[in-house]
Design an enzyme around this catalytic site. Structure first.
Site, PDB file in Angstrom:
ATOM      1  CG  HIS A  81       5.717  -4.959   0.465  1.00 48.55           C
ATOM      2  ND1 HIS A  81       5.201  -3.701   0.639  1.00 48.55           N
ATOM      3  CD2 HIS A  81       4.664  -5.753   0.181  1.00 48.55           C
ATOM      4  CE1 HIS A  81       3.898  -3.716   0.449  1.00 48.55           C
ATOM      5  NE2 HIS A  81       3.541  -4.963   0.167  1.00 48.55           N
ATOM      6  CG  ASP A 160       0.643   2.624  -6.088  1.00 50.04           C
ATOM      7  OD1 ASP A 160       0.080   1.651  -6.627  1.00 50.04           O
ATOM      8  OD2 ASP A 160       0.705   2.773  -4.861  1.00 50.04           O
ATOM      9  NE  ARG A 167      -5.326  -2.145  -8.111  1.00 54.60           N
ATOM     10  CZ  ARG A 167      -4.342  -2.493  -7.274  1.00 54.60           C
ATOM     11  NH1 ARG A 167      -3.368  -1.634  -6.997  1.00 54.60           N
ATOM     12  NH2 ARG A 167      -4.315  -3.680  -6.734  1.00 54.60           N
ATOM     13  CB  SER A 182       0.326  -1.441  -6.565  1.00 54.77           C
ATOM     14  OG  SER A 182       0.166  -0.746  -5.371  1.00 54.77           O
ATOM     15  CE  LYS A 186       2.974   1.081  -3.235  1.00 52.41           C
ATOM     16  NZ  LYS A 186       1.692   0.884  -2.613  1.00 52.41           N
TER      17      LYS A 186
HETATM   18  N1  URA Z   1      -0.462  -3.085  -1.288  1.00 56.28           N
HETATM   19  C1  URA Z   1      -0.099  -2.199  -2.222  1.00 56.28           C
HETATM   20  O1  URA Z   1       0.774  -1.364  -2.015  1.00 56.28           O
HETATM   21  N2  URA Z   1      -0.721  -2.254  -3.422  1.00 56.28           N
HETATM   22  C2  URA Z   1      -1.685  -3.146  -3.718  1.00 56.28           C
HETATM   23  O2  URA Z   1      -2.184  -3.147  -4.805  1.00 56.28           O
HETATM   24  C3  URA Z   1      -2.048  -4.068  -2.715  1.00 56.28           C
HETATM   25  C4  URA Z   1      -1.414  -4.019  -1.503  1.00 56.28           C
END
Ligand code: URA
Length: 428
Positions: A81, A160, A167, A182, A186
């Protein structure tokens, strides 16, 4: 349980219990907790933070709002990520590269966020490429090709998707606990064995300072470990774009160059460093030098490119259809000196102004738009020397972009220190 009492607890800096967190996230995902109460809670979390146990509970509650990708087969499952940065195209190279090492890479990616481009947008610059695979298609492709890069399915962490949207419009995105839950919800929902994090800082990234990047990396690693995912991180520099190309179609071209053993050295190096951490975590290699050598060979001998072509084909794409790049106009150095700094926010705005990113949610992207960098920070420049090309067919947009580029570039008399691309980060 009364939502206002939970909100008041966080407002008054009391840690939330597991039950309180489950109640709020489950209710929000189902629609019984309205947006205004969830927004108030998000702001209370933004202002007062959360401890690790609370972040872990929040992550679990978000995962429980949907279903995890089923585990299948014997190959270890890995992913990377990145917190996102200008010119970051490492996902396009890393997924097929790791699939060549008998690892499965179920990469669930996102679209552009703020000034940073999104992997899905880049891949959609490839004619026919589908980024909306079903869970069945993801599993089939993992078995057949070993890697997949697609968007989140409707069932993967729906809380999310909903919370992120809220947000975005309530000024609660830059909160370490909320970002951690968040991202990690995932990734954990992909049922991974190992995860490498590319946490970026600098003007071309989401987090401006190295200190904030370290704070986020530590939080992500702690939550990954609590969930049983072997998680490692690199802190990486985004004070200048990664590679030469910034955009969508042009980043696909640069990724293909790397997959064929060429391309800019920084993109190749960072991709190899990230992938090498996963070879170590999954015991595919015992030391980093062996891992780096193995990965370098897979780029040089065409194996990674072959895997990329199979992935593209399996997702309906065709590399044979040429990707159009916008007409090129060069921005020249105004004075002699050293390239001292690049304001990534302004370069990102230039891309958006040309239509290569979004001003409003859901906006269609012009894939042909981009920037081609000719220099790195620390390079000596003579007056009139090309610094970058703006790629865009629309002359009015080019003028807007060039004004932003001019503000973004600073040239100094003194030679600046060249930024360090990456460093390892670990917690005790
Ligand atoms: N990327 C994400 O998936 N979530 C966030 O809150 C910020 C960046």
């Amino acid at each position: 349980m009364i939502p206002a009492v939970v909100i008041a607890n966080k407002r008054d800096r009391r840690p939330l219990s597991t039950d309180e967190i489950n109640f709020m996230i489950d209710g929000f995902a189902r629609g019984s907790i309205p947006d205004y109460q969830m927004s108030a809670l998000a702001m209370a979390i933004y202002l007062n933070g959360m401890g690790d146990r609370e972040i872990s509970d929040l992550t679990d509650a978000m995962i429980a709002s949907g279903s995890k990708l089923q585990q299948a087969g014997d190959s270890p499952r890995v992913d990377k990520h990145s917190t996102g940065g200008l010119g970051d195209k490492t996902s396009l190279i890393l997924a097929p590269l790791l699939a060549c090492c008998e690892l499965h890479v179920p990469m669930i990616s996102g679209r552009g966020l703020g000034i940073t481009g999104g992997t899905l947008d880049k891949l959609e610059a490839i004619h026919g490429f589908r980024t909306n695979l079903s869970e069945t298609e993801i599993h089939r492709q993992l078995e057949q090709v070993g890697c997949v890069i697609t968007g989140a399915t409707d069932t993967l962490v729906p809380a999310d998707k909903k919370l992120y949207g809220l947000r975005d419009v309530t000024a609660t995105v830059p909160s370490i606990p909320l970002i951690t839950a968040s991202i990690m919800s995932k990734k954990i929902a992909e049922s991974l064995d190992a995860l490498v994090l590319d946490v970026k800082f600098g003007s071309g990234a989401f987090l401006g300072t190295e200190k904030l990047a370290e704070e986020l990396a530590a939080s992500l690693i702690r939550i990954g470990k609590l969930a049983g995912v072997n998680t490692t991180a690199l802190i990486t520099d985004m004070t200048q774009p990664l590679g030469d190309m910034v955009g969508n179609a042009c980043e696909v071209e640069e990724s293909i160059a790397i997959l064929q053993g060429g391309g800019p050295v920084d993109v190749r190096e960072l991709t190899i460093e990230l992938a090498a951490r996963l070879l170590i975590c999954t015991h595919r290699e015992q030391n980093l030098d062996d891992a780096r050598n193995r990965l370098g060979k897979l780029l040089d001998n065409g194996a990674a490119m072959d895997r990329f072509e199979r992935m593209v084909q399996s997702q309906g794409g065709s590399l044979a259809t040429a990707r159009h790049l916008g007409r090129s106009q060069t921005f020249l150095a105004k004075t002699t000196g050293y390239l001292n700094a690049i304001d990534g926010q302004l370069l990102g705005q230039a891309i958006i102004a040309m239509g290569g990113g979004r001003m409003v949610a859901g906006q269609a992207i012009d894939f042909s738009v981009g920037l081609r960098m000719h220099c790195k920070i620390g390079d000596a420049l003579s007056e009139g020397q090309p610094i970058l090309d703006v790629l865009c067919d629309d002359q009015a947009k080019v003028q807007t972009a060039l004004q932003l580029v001019e503000q973004a570039i600073s040239i100094s008399d003194a030679e600046p220190t060249r930024p360090t691309l990456w460093r390892d980060f670990s917690i005790q």
